[in-house]
Write a protein that holds these residues in place. Sequence first.
Motif, PDB file in Angstrom:
ATOM      1  N   UNK A  38       0.836  -1.201   0.000  1.00  0.00           N
ATOM      2  CA  UNK A  38       0.000   0.000   0.000  1.00  0.00           C
ATOM      3  C   UNK A  38       0.872   1.254   0.000  1.00  0.00           C
ATOM      4  N   UNK A  39       1.910   1.236   0.823  1.00  0.00           N
ATOM      5  CA  UNK A  39       2.819   2.374   0.888  1.00  0.00           C
ATOM      6  C   UNK A  39       3.517   2.594  -0.446  1.00  0.00           C
ATOM      7  N   UNK A  40       3.992   1.508  -1.061  1.00  0.00           N
ATOM      8  CA  UNK A  40       4.671   1.616  -2.357  1.00  0.00           C
ATOM      9  C   UNK A  40       3.712   2.159  -3.416  1.00  0.00           C
ATOM     10  N   UNK A  41       2.470   1.694  -3.407  1.00  0.00           N
ATOM     11  CA  UNK A  41       1.473   2.155  -4.371  1.00  0.00           C
ATOM     12  C   UNK A  41       1.171   3.630  -4.150  1.00  0.00           C
ATOM     13  N   UNK A  42       1.011   4.025  -2.886  1.00  0.00           N
ATOM     14  CA  UNK A  42       0.733   5.429  -2.573  1.00  0.00           C
ATOM     15  C   UNK A  42       1.882   6.326  -3.013  1.00  0.00           C
ATOM     16  N   UNK A  43       3.109   5.880  -2.797  1.00  0.00           N
ATOM     17  CA  UNK A  43       4.267   6.667  -3.208  1.00  0.00           C
ATOM     18  C   UNK A  43       4.327   6.798  -4.727  1.00  0.00           C
ATOM     19  N   UNK A  45       1.759   6.584  -6.837  1.00  0.00           N
ATOM     20  CA  UNK A  45       0.674   7.462  -7.259  1.00  0.00           C
ATOM     21  C   UNK A  45       0.981   8.915  -6.932  1.00  0.00           C
ATOM     22  N   UNK A  46       1.569   9.158  -5.772  1.00  0.00           N
ATOM     23  CA  UNK A  46       1.913  10.510  -5.374  1.00  0.00           C
ATOM     24  C   UNK A  46       2.943  11.103  -6.328  1.00  0.00           C
ATOM     25  N   UNK A  47       3.897  10.287  -6.750  1.00  0.00           N
ATOM     26  CA  UNK A  47       4.933  10.753  -7.676  1.00  0.00           C
ATOM     27  C   UNK A  47       4.330  11.130  -9.022  1.00  0.00           C
ATOM     28  N   UNK A  48       3.208  10.522  -9.367  1.00  0.00           N
ATOM     29  CA  UNK A  48       2.545  10.811 -10.636  1.00  0.00           C
ATOM     30  C   UNK A  48       1.378  11.784 -10.485  1.00  0.00           C
ATOM     31  N   UNK A  49       1.203  12.314  -9.287  1.00  0.00           N
ATOM     32  CA  UNK A  49       0.137  13.280  -9.044  1.00  0.00           C
ATOM     33  C   UNK A  49      -1.239  12.666  -9.010  1.00  0.00           C
ATOM     34  N   UNK A  50      -1.319  11.391  -8.699  1.00  0.00           N
ATOM     35  CA  UNK A  50      -2.603  10.699  -8.656  1.00  0.00           C
ATOM     36  C   UNK A  50      -3.052  10.584  -7.209  1.00  0.00           C
ATOM     37  N   UNK A  51      -4.286  11.024  -6.951  1.00  0.00           N
ATOM     38  CA  UNK A  51      -4.844  10.889  -5.609  1.00  0.00           C
ATOM     39  C   UNK A  51      -5.942   9.849  -5.642  1.00  0.00           C
TER      40      UNK A  51
END
Length: 61
Positions: A38-43, A45-51
């Motif tokens: 989950x943390x890796x996915x959130x990071x 997505x965050x790097x790509x500007x996806x919320x």
Amino acid sequence: MDRVASSPRVLTAEEKQELRRDMAESSAWAKTELKRRRTAKDQKNSAHGIEDGIEKSQFSN
């Protein structure tokens, strides 16, 4: 399909304890792995500007 007919045997107290310990270890591993993913996915997505699209301020505890 061949099936062997046998009655299940009852686990000893030691075998039950070992099974419980193994299940607890597996559960702990799974929780840790899911949190890591989950943390890796959130990071990512965050790097790509996806919320996630959920407004956090809408919810209160």
